[in-house]
Write a protein that holds these residues in place. Structure first.
Motif, PDB file in Angstrom:
ATOM      1  N   THR A  50       0.849  -1.186   0.000  1.00 24.05           N
ATOM      2  CA  THR A  50       0.000   0.000   0.000  1.00 24.05           C
ATOM      3  C   THR A  50       0.888   1.240   0.000  1.00 24.05           C
ATOM      4  O   THR A  50       1.835   1.335   0.774  1.00 24.05           O
ATOM      5  CB  THR A  50      -0.946   0.006   1.213  1.00 24.05           C
ATOM      6  OG1 THR A  50      -0.185  -0.031   2.417  1.00 24.05           O
ATOM      7  CG2 THR A  50      -1.873  -1.209   1.170  1.00 24.05           C
ATOM      8  N   LEU A  51       0.547   2.184  -0.882  1.00 27.92           N
ATOM      9  CA  LEU A  51       1.378   3.364  -1.118  1.00 27.92           C
ATOM     10  C   LEU A  51       0.636   4.659  -0.842  1.00 27.92           C
ATOM     11  O   LEU A  51       0.970   5.703  -1.408  1.00 27.92           O
ATOM     12  CB  LEU A  51       1.881   3.348  -2.569  1.00 27.92           C
ATOM     13  CG  LEU A  51       2.706   2.121  -2.969  1.00 27.92           C
ATOM     14  CD1 LEU A  51       2.892   2.064  -4.480  1.00 27.92           C
ATOM     15  CD2 LEU A  51       4.051   2.127  -2.257  1.00 27.92           C
ATOM     16  N   GLY A  52      -0.382   4.614   0.004  1.00 29.93           N
ATOM     17  CA  GLY A  52      -1.126   5.823   0.338  1.00 29.93           C
ATOM     18  C   GLY A  52      -1.765   6.432  -0.903  1.00 29.93           C
ATOM     19  O   GLY A  52      -2.422   5.732  -1.691  1.00 29.93           O
ATOM     20  N   PRO A  53      -1.568   7.743  -1.143  1.00 24.39           N
ATOM     21  CA  PRO A  53      -2.216   8.399  -2.290  1.00 24.39           C
ATOM     22  C   PRO A  53      -1.703   7.921  -3.640  1.00 24.39           C
ATOM     23  O   PRO A  53      -2.309   8.222  -4.672  1.00 24.39           O
ATOM     24  CB  PRO A  53      -1.877   9.881  -2.075  1.00 24.39           C
ATOM     25  CG  PRO A  53      -0.656   9.880  -1.215  1.00 24.39           C
ATOM     26  CD  PRO A  53      -0.793   8.679  -0.319  1.00 24.39           C
ATOM     27  N   ARG A  54      -0.604   7.138  -3.656  1.00 28.30           N
ATOM     28  CA  ARG A  54      -0.076   6.622  -4.927  1.00 28.30           C
ATOM     29  C   ARG A  54      -0.655   5.266  -5.289  1.00 28.30           C
ATOM     30  O   ARG A  54      -0.340   4.727  -6.356  1.00 28.30           O
ATOM     31  CB  ARG A  54       1.452   6.553  -4.870  1.00 28.30           C
ATOM     32  CG  ARG A  54       2.113   7.924  -4.823  1.00 28.30           C
ATOM     33  CD  ARG A  54       3.598   7.811  -4.568  1.00 28.30           C
ATOM     34  NE  ARG A  54       3.875   7.265  -3.239  1.00 28.30           N
ATOM     35  CZ  ARG A  54       5.071   6.956  -2.790  1.00 28.30           C
ATOM     36  NH1 ARG A  54       6.126   7.108  -3.566  1.00 28.30           N
ATOM     37  NH2 ARG A  54       5.228   6.491  -1.566  1.00 28.30           N
ATOM     38  N   GLY A  55      -1.507   4.717  -4.439  1.00 29.85           N
ATOM     39  CA  GLY A  55      -2.211   3.506  -4.796  1.00 29.85           C
ATOM     40  C   GLY A  55      -1.703   2.259  -4.102  1.00 29.85           C
ATOM     41  O   GLY A  55      -1.120   2.301  -3.015  1.00 29.85           O
ATOM     42  N   VAL A  56      -1.911   1.120  -4.738  1.00 34.23           N
ATOM     43  CA  VAL A  56      -1.526  -0.191  -4.212  1.00 34.23           C
ATOM     44  C   VAL A  56      -0.824  -0.967  -5.313  1.00 34.23           C
ATOM     45  O   VAL A  56      -1.365  -1.108  -6.422  1.00 34.23           O
ATOM     46  CB  VAL A  56      -2.761  -0.988  -3.729  1.00 34.23           C
ATOM     47  CG1 VAL A  56      -2.373  -2.413  -3.330  1.00 34.23           C
ATOM     48  CG2 VAL A  56      -3.444  -0.282  -2.572  1.00 34.23           C
ATOM     49  N   HIS A  57       0.369  -1.465  -5.030  1.00 36.12           N
ATOM     50  CA  HIS A  57       1.052  -2.347  -5.977  1.00 36.12           C
ATOM     51  C   HIS A  57       0.703  -3.781  -5.608  1.00 36.12           C
ATOM     52  O   HIS A  57       0.980  -4.227  -4.484  1.00 36.12           O
ATOM     53  CB  HIS A  57       2.566  -2.158  -5.948  1.00 36.12           C
ATOM     54  CG  HIS A  57       3.270  -3.118  -6.850  1.00 36.12           C
ATOM     55  ND1 HIS A  57       3.395  -2.906  -8.209  1.00 36.12           N
ATOM     56  CD2 HIS A  57       3.832  -4.330  -6.609  1.00 36.12           C
ATOM     57  CE1 HIS A  57       4.026  -3.926  -8.748  1.00 36.12           C
ATOM     58  NE2 HIS A  57       4.293  -4.810  -7.789  1.00 36.12           N
ATOM     59  N   ALA A  58       0.102  -4.506  -6.534  1.00 38.86           N
ATOM     60  CA  ALA A  58      -0.328  -5.882  -6.291  1.00 38.86           C
ATOM     61  C   ALA A  58       0.526  -6.837  -7.110  1.00 38.86           C
ATOM     62  O   ALA A  58       0.550  -6.756  -8.344  1.00 38.86           O
ATOM     63  CB  ALA A  58      -1.801  -6.045  -6.654  1.00 38.86           C
TER      64      ALA A  58
END
Length: 309
Positions: free
Chosen positions: A226-234
């Motif tokens: 989880t990257l906060g406002p930069r999203g989620v790397h899955a």
């Protein structure tokens, strides 16, 4: 939720703290005394937060943990029960309930100091006493705010029982033991935790991809950074790595955003949703939570998400 919609079961093994929250213009420097603006005392702890999030976002939830025989413990237990969370596996220990000292600055960033208290009394024997709670769940969530041997016992029991296992490795102090990774279905660190687990810098989505790949190589089945406002790397088993963009919101307080994501993700998996749908749902829930102050008070309900869709 509609009456014909599946409501899955989630068991949370973890910490409960009373959060003492101060808002200040910025985080203090070492040795500095800084004037704060407001103070609040609210229920928290990563375990408690994730349990409340899963319950509000549609799951039937059980909490396995330990509080003190004090006013904070009574308040923490009562707060979970108000949310409809089953507390039969929430034991009362000899130590005072855990507390977290939190400073939130004007940029909505926070610094947290935790005193474990009764959370430190969770043991493998506690897990064994309440194994039926894990057996009844579709998804089991653990974090690292309780003793490692208890966390390992919960992970191992959930794997043996063929439950879906989520580990939020927070707070991370170094790499996870190698024998933990095969027990975990979804390893969900934030960028700081991913860096600590791997020893790699994680400052960008590309860095997150490298860290997730390293964790997969070490034995993790599925990794969500989880990257906060930069999203989620899955980085998911059998699928191409994907960056999920985060909804754009004006943040007020990020304290429970990660816990809201975990709870929402687990609630969706427990009801049989796809991983893609669960991630997107959890992102929407986390985004709404950061627009509000506090830990558990900021966590939205399923109805609020449905209204905002």
């Amino acid at each position: 939720m509609s009456s014909n919609e599946t409501r899955g079961r989630v068991a949370v093994v973890g910490s409960l703290n009373m959060d003492l929250v101060v808002r200040a213009p910025r985080l203090p420097h070492p040795g500095e005394t800084l004037a704060g603006r407001t103070f609040a005392q609210v229920a928290g702890g990563k375990g408690g937060n994730q349990a409340v999030a899963a319950a509000r976002l549609g799951a039937q939830v059980s909490m396995l943990g330990c509080v003190g025989a004090d006013a904070n413990g009574a308040q923490l237990r009562a707060g979970l029960e108000v949310e409809g969370i089953d507390c039969t596996a929430l034991e009362t220990g000899a130590q005072a309930s855990g507390v977290a000292l939190i400073v939130v600055d004007d940029a909505s960033q926070n610094a947290i100091v935790i005193v474990a208290g009764s959370n430190g009394e969770l043991t493998p024997e506690t897990i064994a006493r309440h194994e039926a709670v894990l057996a009844a769940a579709d998804v089991v969530i653990c974090q690292l705010e309780t003793p490692p041997d208890a966390v390992h016992a919960a992970l191992a029991a959930a794997r043996r029982l063929s439950r879906t296992v989520i580990l939020n490795p927070a707070p991370a102090t170094g790499p996870l033991p190698a024998d933990w990774l095969p027990l975990i279905d979804y390893l969900i660190p934030n960028e700081l935790e991913a860096a600590t687990l791997t020893g790699l810098p994680v400052a960008t989505p590309a860095d997150a991809a490298r860290a997730a790949a390293a964790l997969r190589d070490a034995g993790a089945r599925n990794v969500l950074v989880t990257l906060g406002p930069r999203g989620v790397h899955a980085a998911l088993d059998g699928a191409d790595a994907t960056l999920y963009s985060a909804p754009s919101v004006k943040a007020v307080d990020t304290t429970a955003a990660g816990d809201t994501f975990i709870g929402g993700f687990a609630a969706q998996l427990a009801r049989g949703a796809s991983v893609d749908a669960a991630i997107r749902f959890a992102q929407r829930a986390a985004a709404l939570s950061v627009t509000r102050a506090g830990a558990q008070p900021s966590i939205p309900t399923r109805a609020e998400l449905d209204e905002s869709a």
